[in-house]
Design a protein around this motif. Structure first.
Motif, mmCIF file in Angstrom:
data_model
loop_
_atom_site.group_PDB
_atom_site.id
_atom_site.type_symbol
_atom_site.label_atom_id
_atom_site.label_comp_id
_atom_site.label_asym_id
_atom_site.label_seq_id
_atom_site.Cartn_x
_atom_site.Cartn_y
_atom_site.Cartn_z
ATOM 1 N N GLN A 290 81.811 76.315 49.210
ATOM 2 C CA GLN A 290 81.650 75.123 48.372
ATOM 3 C C GLN A 290 81.195 73.931 49.211
ATOM 4 O O GLN A 290 80.366 73.124 48.767
ATOM 5 C CB GLN A 290 82.965 74.804 47.666
ATOM 6 C CG GLN A 290 82.910 73.571 46.778
ATOM 7 C CD GLN A 290 82.032 73.760 45.554
ATOM 8 O OE1 GLN A 290 82.244 74.677 44.778
ATOM 9 N NE2 GLN A 290 81.037 72.885 45.372
ATOM 10 N N ALA B 213 77.518 73.879 49.582
ATOM 11 C CA ALA B 213 76.855 73.457 48.347
ATOM 12 C C ALA B 213 76.967 71.950 48.158
ATOM 13 O O ALA B 213 75.990 71.282 47.765
ATOM 14 C CB ALA B 213 77.445 74.196 47.152
ATOM 15 N N GLN C 241 80.343 72.690 40.928
ATOM 16 C CA GLN C 241 81.611 73.223 41.412
ATOM 17 C C GLN C 241 81.661 74.724 41.118
ATOM 18 O O GLN C 241 81.502 75.138 39.969
ATOM 19 C CB GLN C 241 82.788 72.509 40.745
ATOM 20 C CG GLN C 241 82.919 71.058 41.167
ATOM 21 C CD GLN C 241 83.099 70.925 42.677
ATOM 22 O OE1 GLN C 241 84.052 71.454 43.257
ATOM 23 N NE2 GLN C 241 82.176 70.209 43.325
ATOM 24 N N ILE C 242 81.856 75.498 42.155
ATOM 25 C CA ILE C 242 81.895 76.953 42.003
ATOM 26 C C ILE C 242 83.325 77.347 41.638
ATOM 27 O O ILE C 242 84.241 77.233 42.453
ATOM 28 C CB ILE C 242 81.457 77.657 43.292
ATOM 29 C CG1 ILE C 242 80.090 77.135 43.742
ATOM 30 C CG2 ILE C 242 81.420 79.172 43.097
ATOM 31 C CD1 ILE C 242 79.703 77.540 45.149
ATOM 32 N N THR C 243 83.516 77.793 40.411
ATOM 33 C CA THR C 243 84.861 78.128 39.932
ATOM 34 C C THR C 243 85.078 79.628 39.770
ATOM 35 O O THR C 243 86.213 80.068 39.611
ATOM 36 C CB THR C 243 85.133 77.437 38.589
ATOM 37 O OG1 THR C 243 84.163 77.862 37.629
ATOM 38 C CG2 THR C 243 85.063 75.920 38.739
ATOM 39 N N TRP D 110 84.236 83.429 41.468
ATOM 40 C CA TRP D 110 83.797 84.056 42.709
ATOM 41 C C TRP D 110 83.884 85.574 42.606
ATOM 42 O O TRP D 110 84.687 86.109 41.849
ATOM 43 C CB TRP D 110 84.681 83.591 43.873
ATOM 44 C CG TRP D 110 84.639 82.120 44.127
ATOM 45 C CD1 TRP D 110 85.354 81.153 43.481
ATOM 46 C CD2 TRP D 110 83.832 81.435 45.090
ATOM 47 N NE1 TRP D 110 85.049 79.913 43.979
ATOM 48 C CE2 TRP D 110 84.119 80.057 44.974
ATOM 49 C CE3 TRP D 110 82.905 81.855 46.044
ATOM 50 C CZ2 TRP D 110 83.515 79.100 45.782
ATOM 51 C CZ3 TRP D 110 82.302 80.905 46.860
ATOM 52 C CH2 TRP D 110 82.607 79.549 46.722
ATOM 53 N N PRO E 89 79.390 82.936 44.615
ATOM 54 C CA PRO E 89 79.516 82.649 43.179
ATOM 55 C C PRO E 89 79.195 83.881 42.338
ATOM 56 O O PRO E 89 78.331 84.688 42.697
ATOM 57 C CB PRO E 89 78.463 81.555 42.955
ATOM 58 C CG PRO E 89 78.242 80.949 44.298
ATOM 59 C CD PRO E 89 78.428 82.039 45.286
ATOM 60 N N TYR F 98 75.642 85.788 42.028
ATOM 61 C CA TYR F 98 74.844 85.402 43.199
ATOM 62 C C TYR F 98 73.781 86.442 43.546
ATOM 63 O O TYR F 98 72.622 86.094 43.795
ATOM 64 C CB TYR F 98 75.782 85.179 44.382
ATOM 65 C CG TYR F 98 75.107 84.783 45.668
ATOM 66 C CD1 TYR F 98 74.787 83.458 45.936
ATOM 67 C CD2 TYR F 98 74.798 85.736 46.631
ATOM 68 C CE1 TYR F 98 74.180 83.086 47.122
ATOM 69 C CE2 TYR F 98 74.191 85.381 47.824
ATOM 70 C CZ TYR F 98 73.890 84.054 48.068
ATOM 71 O OH TYR F 98 73.286 83.705 49.246
ATOM 72 N N ALA G 247 78.218 80.449 34.829
ATOM 73 C CA ALA G 247 78.409 80.952 36.193
ATOM 74 C C ALA G 247 77.067 81.349 36.809
ATOM 75 O O ALA G 247 76.807 81.080 37.993
ATOM 76 C CB ALA G 247 79.373 82.137 36.194
ATOM 77 N N VAL H 293 75.100 78.291 37.896
ATOM 78 C CA VAL H 293 75.599 77.779 39.172
ATOM 79 C C VAL H 293 75.087 78.634 40.325
ATOM 80 O O VAL H 293 74.635 78.120 41.357
ATOM 81 C CB VAL H 293 77.138 77.730 39.155
ATOM 82 C CG1 VAL H 293 77.687 77.465 40.556
ATOM 83 C CG2 VAL H 293 77.624 76.677 38.173
ATOM 84 N N ALA H 294 75.147 79.952 40.145
ATOM 85 C CA ALA H 294 74.678 80.851 41.201
ATOM 86 C C ALA H 294 73.197 80.624 41.497
ATOM 87 O O ALA H 294 72.771 80.626 42.661
ATOM 88 C CB ALA H 294 74.920 82.300 40.787
ATOM 89 N N VAL I 87 72.695 77.507 43.572
ATOM 90 C CA VAL I 87 73.061 77.766 44.972
ATOM 91 C C VAL I 87 71.947 78.533 45.682
ATOM 92 O O VAL I 87 71.551 78.190 46.805
ATOM 93 C CB VAL I 87 74.392 78.538 45.032
ATOM 94 C CG1 VAL I 87 74.651 79.066 46.436
ATOM 95 C CG2 VAL I 87 75.542 77.646 44.577
#
Length: 262
Positions: free
Chosen positions: A143, A146, A160-162, A164, A193, A196, A226, A229-230, A233
């Protein structure tokens, strides 16, 4: 490197049976060899300054072998030897020789690349699902990274990576074979993440619409929060890499994807 490779070949009771293959920025040297005990194998030598021969990259293939060699489609690690000489440490890994060629000689797919058959995608999806649920203490993405890099390279707030999961960590077309596929090069695997690995494969296929469409179809996680977010990143990682001169041809497509994700 060539002298250390020769010493490793001799120590592992093998003979060179193919041309040299140099890795990224000359950090690794590999070749097909004939092992007296195992027949055709792949020998890969990596090096690092003596005080840096440790940690995630150095131990990745060995730890991946412990977790995955009997469970998913990857080359089996047979043996490894290390030596330190003149301030550098060398690690040679003797692995199963995979006769299938890699899917692409470059991580970035060319525009005319076509998607493989359905069984290829089914195998990849099953293997990544197994990897994702496998516990590990290794970390592929942090995190803190990032928080620092997303604003710098994408001019966006860091997400925010929540969620994983465990990831291969470098799932690009040059690390997949064209037939099965085998998943190659495990030195960077770890927690990342959710989504990913599919996000990485998508990013490297942005110039190949047919292949990219199959990535999205095979991995619906990319259409979730999710997955968004990936992708942010991954795009940040590749933009950081491009700032060092890697794959400039991909940059416009990465900018377009980032705009879609914002």
């Amino acid at each position: 490197m060539t002298e250390a490779f020769t010493r490793a070949v001799n120590e592992l009771d093998a003979t060179v049976d193919g041309p040299e293959v140099w890795g990224w920025h000359g950090r690794t040297l590999s070749a097909r060899v004939l092992s007296r005990m195992r027949g055709q194998c792949w020998l890969r030598l990596m090096s690092a300054p003596q005080d840096k021969a440790m940690g995630k990259i150095w131990e990745g293939n060995r730890k991946a072998a412990d977790l995955f060699d009997t469970s998913i489609t990857k080359p089996v690690l047979y043996d490894a030897v290390e030596e330190t000489k003149d301030g550098h440490t060398y690690r040679a890994e003797l692995s199963q020789y995979v006769t299938e060629p890699v899917f692409s000689p470059s991580p970035v797919l060319s525009p005319d690349t076509h998607a493989p058959r359905a069984s290829w995608w089914e195998s990849l999806r099953a293997d990544l699902a197994y990897v994702a649920k496998t516990p590990t203490d290794r970390t592929a993405v942090r995190q803190e990274w990032a928080d620092r890099c997303v604003p710098r390279f994408l001019d966006l707030p860091a997400p925010q990576i929540t969620e994983w999961e465990t990831a291969h960590g470098d799932l690009q077309p040059a690390n997949l074979t064209g037939g099965t596929p085998y998943l190659l090069d495990w030195e960077g695997f770890g927690r990342a993440p959710v989504g990913y690995d599919p996000a990485m494969l998508l990013a490297y296929s942005l110039l190949a619409p047919d292949f990219a469409a199959r990535v999205r179809e095979t991995f619906p996680v990319l259409d979730t929060e999710a997955g968004r977010v990936a992708q942010i990143v991954v795009v940040t990682e590749l933009m950081q890499s491009a700032s060092r001169g890697d794959h400039p041809e991909l940059v416009p497509a990465l900018h377009a994807l980032a705009a879609d994700l914002a």
